[in-house]
Design a protein around this motif. Sequence first.
Motif, PDB file in Angstrom:
ATOM      1  N   UNK A  37       0.848  -1.193   0.000  1.00  0.00           N
ATOM      2  CA  UNK A  37       0.000   0.000   0.000  1.00  0.00           C
ATOM      3  C   UNK A  37       0.889   1.251   0.000  1.00  0.00           C
ATOM      4  N   UNK A  38       1.186   1.720  -1.197  1.00  0.00           N
ATOM      5  CA  UNK A  38       2.144   2.816  -1.351  1.00  0.00           C
ATOM      6  C   UNK A  38       1.765   3.635  -2.573  1.00  0.00           C
ATOM      7  N   UNK A  39       2.251   4.870  -2.667  1.00  0.00           N
ATOM      8  CA  UNK A  39       1.984   5.659  -3.880  1.00  0.00           C
ATOM      9  C   UNK A  39       2.516   4.933  -5.111  1.00  0.00           C
ATOM     10  N   UNK A  80       3.673   3.059   4.313  1.00  0.00           N
ATOM     11  CA  UNK A  80       4.495   4.001   3.563  1.00  0.00           C
ATOM     12  C   UNK A  80       5.162   4.970   4.546  1.00  0.00           C
ATOM     13  N   UNK A  82       7.161   7.680   4.022  1.00  0.00           N
ATOM     14  CA  UNK A  82       7.638   8.999   3.612  1.00  0.00           C
ATOM     15  C   UNK A  82       6.573  10.088   3.678  1.00  0.00           C
ATOM     16  N   UNK A  85      -0.351   8.591   5.930  1.00  0.00           N
ATOM     17  CA  UNK A  85      -1.233   7.875   5.010  1.00  0.00           C
ATOM     18  C   UNK A  85      -2.324   8.780   4.440  1.00  0.00           C
ATOM     19  N   UNK A  88      -0.775  11.138   1.515  1.00  0.00           N
ATOM     20  CA  UNK A  88      -0.471  10.609   0.185  1.00  0.00           C
ATOM     21  C   UNK A  88      -1.711  10.011  -0.480  1.00  0.00           C
ATOM     22  N   UNK A  89      -2.622   9.479   0.329  1.00  0.00           N
ATOM     23  CA  UNK A  89      -3.834   8.925  -0.290  1.00  0.00           C
ATOM     24  C   UNK A  89      -4.765  10.030  -0.794  1.00  0.00           C
TER      25      UNK A  89
END
Lengths: 118, 168
Positions: A37-39, A80, A82, A85, A88-89
């Motif tokens: 689950x990451x960009x 993630x 960096x 959550x 970035x989401x």
Amino acid sequence: MGLIARHLESIGFVTTSLSSAWSITASANPPRAAFHDAPLGHTSGPPHTPAAQLAITRAALGLVEVPTDRPVILPLRQAWPLAPEHVWKAEARALADHRTPRHDTPQYERPGDAERTD
Amino acid sequence: MWPIQPPDHVDAVDYIAQTRDSYAQLGYDAYRWAEHPDAPALNAPVELAGARVGLVASGGIYQIGQVAFHHADDTGHRLIPTDVDVADLRISHFAYDTTDAKADPNVVFPIDALRTLEAEGVIGELAPRAVTFMGGIYSQRRVREELIPAVEAEMREMEVDVVLLVPV
């Protein structure tokens, strides 16, 4: 990529995938996938994090050792690191079109790469 | 059964919905994602420690000396020796933010991880060449007729047992 996994499995290879796009992977329905689950653009881990990249890759490969009679998508535990959550989401869900123009000539990363082709 | 839904604790970004809404806003026709409600083939499990593992990645990775990908339904592929120096890898892709991939190609091409797993004996052997291409190919027919046969041929020639696929 799901089409390729399905095809390779159908001719005898044992396949496993990584994914950061659950809905796309689920729709294509490959045999096995591990969900990171990451960009987008970090399917196998954050940059310069060998331990995290190793754990993510290892988890995806581990799926081939587990008997299953149905396709599987395994959520991984790596969060993630960096950005928070929700941040970035929210960016990922924004209706922005990030695609660059589609040229029909090779697009080199760096000036000079073209001159170094064989 | 299909499509598999994420468990409640996973708040996955729905990129299919995102793309549909984004395209509608731009006035484009809806993108047709691959849909395969029918179950895939599922072969018997294998022991990784005895397996030859092939890597297939769609992040637009090429090696210095190779022609880069173009960005208009490029169905070509590149073969990357798996003993490659990561510093010789390059990224060319139109559809994702490649900033981090250019800084560390391992984010979309986990070559260092696979070499570590080979050295530790977790996998039997890493196949000598990885297959890379640029995803974002809009024609599923061209994927089936042009790209898939090329990937299949490479995996057969290297006699791999297991294939790890890494999309972006």
